[in-house]
Design a protein around this motif. Structure first.
Motif, PDB file in Angstrom:
ATOM      1  N   TRP A 179       8.395  76.946  83.443  1.00 43.14           N
ATOM      2  CA  TRP A 179       8.306  76.491  85.041  1.00 43.14           C
ATOM      3  C   TRP A 179       9.581  77.235  85.360  1.00 43.14           C
ATOM      4  N   GLN A 180       9.441  77.844  87.171  1.00 47.92           N
ATOM      5  CA  GLN A 180      10.434  78.531  87.108  1.00 47.92           C
ATOM      6  C   GLN A 180      10.638  78.690  88.796  1.00 47.92           C
ATOM      7  N   LYS A 185      11.701  76.410  80.119  1.00 47.72           N
ATOM      8  CA  LYS A 185      10.531  76.643  78.524  1.00 47.72           C
ATOM      9  C   LYS A 185      10.205  75.524  77.505  1.00 47.72           C
ATOM     10  N   SER A 186       9.155  75.207  77.264  1.00 47.39           N
ATOM     11  CA  SER A 186       9.131  74.386  76.409  1.00 47.39           C
ATOM     12  C   SER A 186       7.959  74.630  75.741  1.00 47.39           C
ATOM     13  N   TYR A 187       7.885  74.227  74.800  1.00 49.89           N
ATOM     14  CA  TYR A 187       6.487  74.673  73.092  1.00 49.89           C
ATOM     15  C   TYR A 187       7.002  73.482  72.022  1.00 49.89           C
ATOM     16  N   VAL A 188       5.908  73.405  71.553  1.00 52.22           N
ATOM     17  CA  VAL A 188       5.449  72.772  71.134  1.00 52.22           C
ATOM     18  C   VAL A 188       4.296  73.265  69.883  1.00 52.22           C
ATOM     19  N   TRP A 201      -2.491  83.663  75.103  1.00 50.29           N
ATOM     20  CA  TRP A 201      -2.335  83.416  76.502  1.00 50.29           C
ATOM     21  C   TRP A 201      -1.532  83.445  76.904  1.00 50.29           C
ATOM     22  N   GLN A 202      -0.312  84.125  77.071  1.00 49.40           N
ATOM     23  CA  GLN A 202       0.814  84.540  77.936  1.00 49.40           C
ATOM     24  C   GLN A 202       1.482  85.044  79.133  1.00 49.40           C
ATOM     25  N   PRO A 203       0.774  84.528  80.137  1.00 42.28           N
ATOM     26  CA  PRO A 203       1.362  84.448  81.149  1.00 42.28           C
ATOM     27  C   PRO A 203       3.086  84.166  81.699  1.00 42.28           C
ATOM     28  N   GLU A 204       3.570  84.560  82.436  1.00 42.66           N
ATOM     29  CA  GLU A 204       5.285  84.474  82.600  1.00 42.66           C
ATOM     30  C   GLU A 204       5.089  83.592  82.714  1.00 42.66           C
ATOM     31  N   THR A 205       4.570  82.462  83.752  1.00 43.85           N
ATOM     32  CA  THR A 205       4.851  80.780  83.564  1.00 43.85           C
ATOM     33  C   THR A 205       3.499  79.942  83.892  1.00 43.85           C
ATOM     34  N   GLU A 208       8.189  87.095  75.470  1.00 47.02           N
ATOM     35  CA  GLU A 208       9.440  85.759  76.074  1.00 47.02           C
ATOM     36  C   GLU A 208       8.648  84.931  76.053  1.00 47.02           C
ATOM     37  N   ASN A 209       8.061  84.562  75.587  1.00 44.04           N
ATOM     38  CA  ASN A 209       7.520  83.199  75.286  1.00 44.04           C
ATOM     39  C   ASN A 209       7.190  82.954  74.566  1.00 44.04           C
ATOM     40  N   ASN A 210       7.721  83.221  73.182  1.00 47.34           N
ATOM     41  CA  ASN A 210       7.551  83.042  71.512  1.00 47.34           C
ATOM     42  C   ASN A 210       7.196  82.193  70.873  1.00 47.34           C
ATOM     43  N   ASN A 211       7.399  80.801  71.435  1.00 53.88           N
ATOM     44  CA  ASN A 211       6.624  79.588  70.771  1.00 53.88           C
ATOM     45  C   ASN A 211       7.291  79.448  69.852  1.00 53.88           C
TER      46      ASN A 211
END
Length: 719
Positions: free
Chosen positions: A666-667, A674-677, A624-628, A65-68
């Motif tokens: 953040w939800q 969602k943000s990523y770098v 490290w992949q938590p939902e939020t 879900e948060n694949n960055n």
């Protein structure tokens, strides 16, 4: 030779050792207490079994879900799959370079020897040529990768199979807006609309669209890509399920082409100065749609059907000089002028490829359960058809300017089709033993109607048929509820693609190319327990009439058959949930791919390595992949050297690259941000991402990017 036998000895003992270790996919805890692990359903082999009980090298990769990631290439998701060599050419005009256990490594563009599917719809043409450009990463759910003997269940050109599945709409209606940017002026904007449905008469839906552009890492490597995908899903009252998928992709990409070793070492970003005048580029426009239907008739009978159609237009400008034609070149034995690679040769097809392709097909199958005790039967019929209008033009005008469409030099209509019946059976004849068997009659029918018969350009019309009966069998043993071992065999079959038949040494259709056939063997073990998920496999593939490159000059690739080739090796993989949301993954692949007989009038002798294939690959990742909240990941990839040609005269050196990413989710109520770098090639390794096998100009090397970065932000609102 001694080291080769040592590897065989070691890999066999590794396999024996793994039966005592007990490991592989999605364990929920590191405790040594007995735990109930989730079953991983596998769809690719069509056996309705879990991953653990599937007697094949098959892997299911969930899209986090948060694949960055930037979400442009399939290579961002398919990392660390054993046996899969996936190279990013840094060239959007030529697609990714994909091979599975060495099958498909010859490809100078697109995908060969591996079947590709998107939501059950083929992304591979009947002749075995495929592309990944229409896979929508924004709505991707998961990918299954099937290798080894079991992949022959998909028929022609199935040295492996990659099946991608997009998401189905769930829950509230929502809209997601995303934007990412990165090195070389990369930017990507996308929008995803989705929503679920509780009524059988109303579909759930996912509609996704994205726009990507980049200046490119290298000179003359800019690209623009528009991709849209829509999926409607109906879960009907009678238990049946219908998916309707519509997909469109539009690509305009410059082609920087390859470099010699000296050019690569001097400046990997450059394009060879002589090639700049040709403005080499490709334009792709493709639209396709398909419908899948699954209908359980009762507890014992089930029907599955798929129908699809599509249209693909491609225009490609190549770097072929117009040259000068002189009768002093002499005549061949038929009294025709000797061929040359310049367009002044009357037999030449020009420097611009322009084709329009219509295609459609269907796959219908029935499954019966327990009609015989502990037995599952499947019978099906697959039909695919392609009609192509292919033209060639000079890539210069009357003033001698290159990079434009000039006079026509080729005009033909090509058709091909296949009609493949197949059956599968799975018999659990003892509590711990299961026999799986399959049989498919694979056939492909080619016909070319030449409409350009001018002067010395003779009629190149012709037709040919290829067919093969493909048996497969696998015996699996449930050593205990957490460990499975299996042994399997299958006959493989691969026809030349129309593109590979398009050119011969005398510039006409190469109908002399034979299909390749292979005998494939595999011995494997899988474990799933508190230690994690583990697989190990030892394999061997013996191929007759393997289709290999016969050289590429001025962008024109030709192919030939090798008498015998041999591929054998070992694959290992492991992954585990370590603690809470922390997971680890590791894999290793070894493949010894050689010509098993000399090729007359060439540099190939028995034992020469097949070019384009890395002997060793390794991958490790920690996530490290938590939902939020905060998330992060780190991965390391090693690739062994890759020989560039049949003579093994040079090789792209081995390399190790490191990538790192971090993000924050953040939800709150109906909002999600969602943000990523991320940074790839973190230590700025100078390496070659892929090679152009047997390039006749010696421009084998396609350099990979140095250290590069990307960052992105998305906002989702549910209604």
């Amino acid at each position: 030779m001694q080291s080769k036998y040592n590897v065989k000895f070691t890999s066999t003992h590794l396999l024996c050792l793994t039966a005592c270790i007990c490991q592989q996919l999605y364990a929920e805890t590191g405790s040594t207490e007995p735990v109930l692990l989730p079953a991983i359903t596998i769809e690719a082999p069509r056996t309705n079994t879990t991953w653990l009980k599937t007697p094949a090298s098959v892997y299911r990769i969930e899209q986090p879900e948060n694949n960055n990631n930037t979400g442009v290439n399939l290579s961002e998701t398919l990392k660390g799959v054993p046996g899969l060599q996936l190279n990013n050419r840094e060239n959007y005009a030529q697609d990714l370079q994909i091979s599975m256990r060495g099958f498909g490594a010859r490809s100078t563009f697109g995908v060969r020897g591996i079947r590709l599917y998107v939501d059950g719809i083929p992304a591979t043409m009947p002749d075995g040529q495929g592309q990944t450009s229409n896979i929508d990463m924004s709505s991707l759910s998961h990918v299954e990768v099937l290798g080894g003997p079991f992949s022959s269940l998909y028929g022609n050109s199935s040295g492996g199979a990659v099946l991608t599945t997009t998401k189905e709409g769930t829950g509230k209606d929502s809209v997601e807006l995303g934007y990412s940017a990165g090195s070389h002026n990369k930017s990507r904007a996308d929008v995803v609309l989705q929503g679920g449905s509780d009524k059988a008469s109303e579909p759930s839906y996912v509609v996704s669209s994205s726009y990507f552009e980049t200046d490119g890492y290298r000179d003359h490597s800019a690209a623009k890509k528009v991709l849209s995908n829509a999926k409607l899903t109906w879960d009907l009252d009678d238990g049946s399920k219908v998916n309707w998928i519509v997909n469109h992709v539009d690509i305009n990409a410059d082609d920087p082409q390859g470099l010699t070793r000296k050019h690569w070492q001097d400046n990997p970003k450059q394009q060879v100065a002589f090639l700049k005048q040709f403005d080499v580029r490709k334009e792709i426009d493709q639209t396709q749609t398909g419908l899948t239907w699954k209908k359980p008739i009762n507890d014992q009978h089930e029907l599955n059907a798929m129908v699809y159609m599509g249209q693909r237009d491609v225009t490609q400008y190549q770097s072929i000089p117009k040259g000068e034609y002189s009768i002093n070149l002499g005549l061949d034995e038929d009294g025709n002028p000797i061929s040359s690679t310049s367009q002044r040769n009357p037999r030449h097809a020009g420097g611009v490829i322009d084709f329009s392709r219509d295609y459609y097909g269907t796959d219908i199958r029935w499954t019966g359960k327990d009609l015989l005790p502990d037995t599952r039967l499947t019978a099906g019929l697959a039909f695919d058809y392609m009609d192509e209008d292919r033209k060639g033009y000079e890539n210069f005008n009357a003033e001698g300017q290159y990079g434009v469409k000039g006079n026509i030099r080729r005009n033909e209509n090509n058709t091909l089709w296949n009609l493949d019946p197949y059956v599968q059976a799975s018999w659990n004849f003892l509590p711990t033993l299961t026999l799986d068997a399959g049989l498919r009659y694979s056939n492909v029918h080619y016909e070319s109607d030449d409409k350009y018969i001018v002067g010395l350009n003779k009629d190149d019309s012709g037709k040919t048929d290829y067919d093969k009966v493909l048996p497969s069998a696998a015996l699996s043993w449930a050593i205990n509820p957490k460990i499975n071992a299996y042994v399997s065999y299958a006959k493989g079959f691969e026809t030349p693609t129309f593109t590979e038949m398009a050119y011969s040494k005398d510039d006409g259709m190469n109908f002399d190319l034979k299909p390749a056939s292979s005998d494939n063997y595999e011995l494997g073990v899988k474990a799933q327990n508190a230690w994690g998920n583990f697989t190990a496999a030892v394999f061997q593939s013996k191929t007759q009439d393997d289709i290999v490159s016969a050289g590429s000059v001025n962008g024109r690739a030709t192919y030939k058959n090798a008498d015998k080739t041999l591929r054998e090796g070992v694959e290992l993989s492991w992954n585990k949930s370590l603690w809470r949301d922390l997971s680890a993954q590791a894999s290793y692949s070894y493949i010894d791919a050689t010509f098993d007989a000399a090729i007359p009038e060439s540099d190939v002798v028995k034992g020469t390595y097949i070019p384009g294939i890395a002997k060793n690959q390794a991958f490790a990742a920690l996530n490290w992949q938590p939902e939020t909240g905060f998330n992060a990941g780190l991965d390391v990839r090693y690739m062994d050297k890759i020989y560039v040609d049949d003579a093994n005269s040079d090789a792209a050196p081995s390399y190790t690259v490191v990538s790192a990413n971090a993000g924050y989710v953040w939800q709150q109520d109906d909002w999600k941000i969602k943000s990523y770098v991320r940074a790839d090639n973190l230590f700025d390794e100078k390496y070659v991402g892929s090679v152009i096998v047997n390039d006749g100009n010696g421009r084998f090397f396609e350099p990979a990017d140095g250290v590069n970065w990307s960052a992105g932000l998305s906002v989702t609102k549910a209604f």
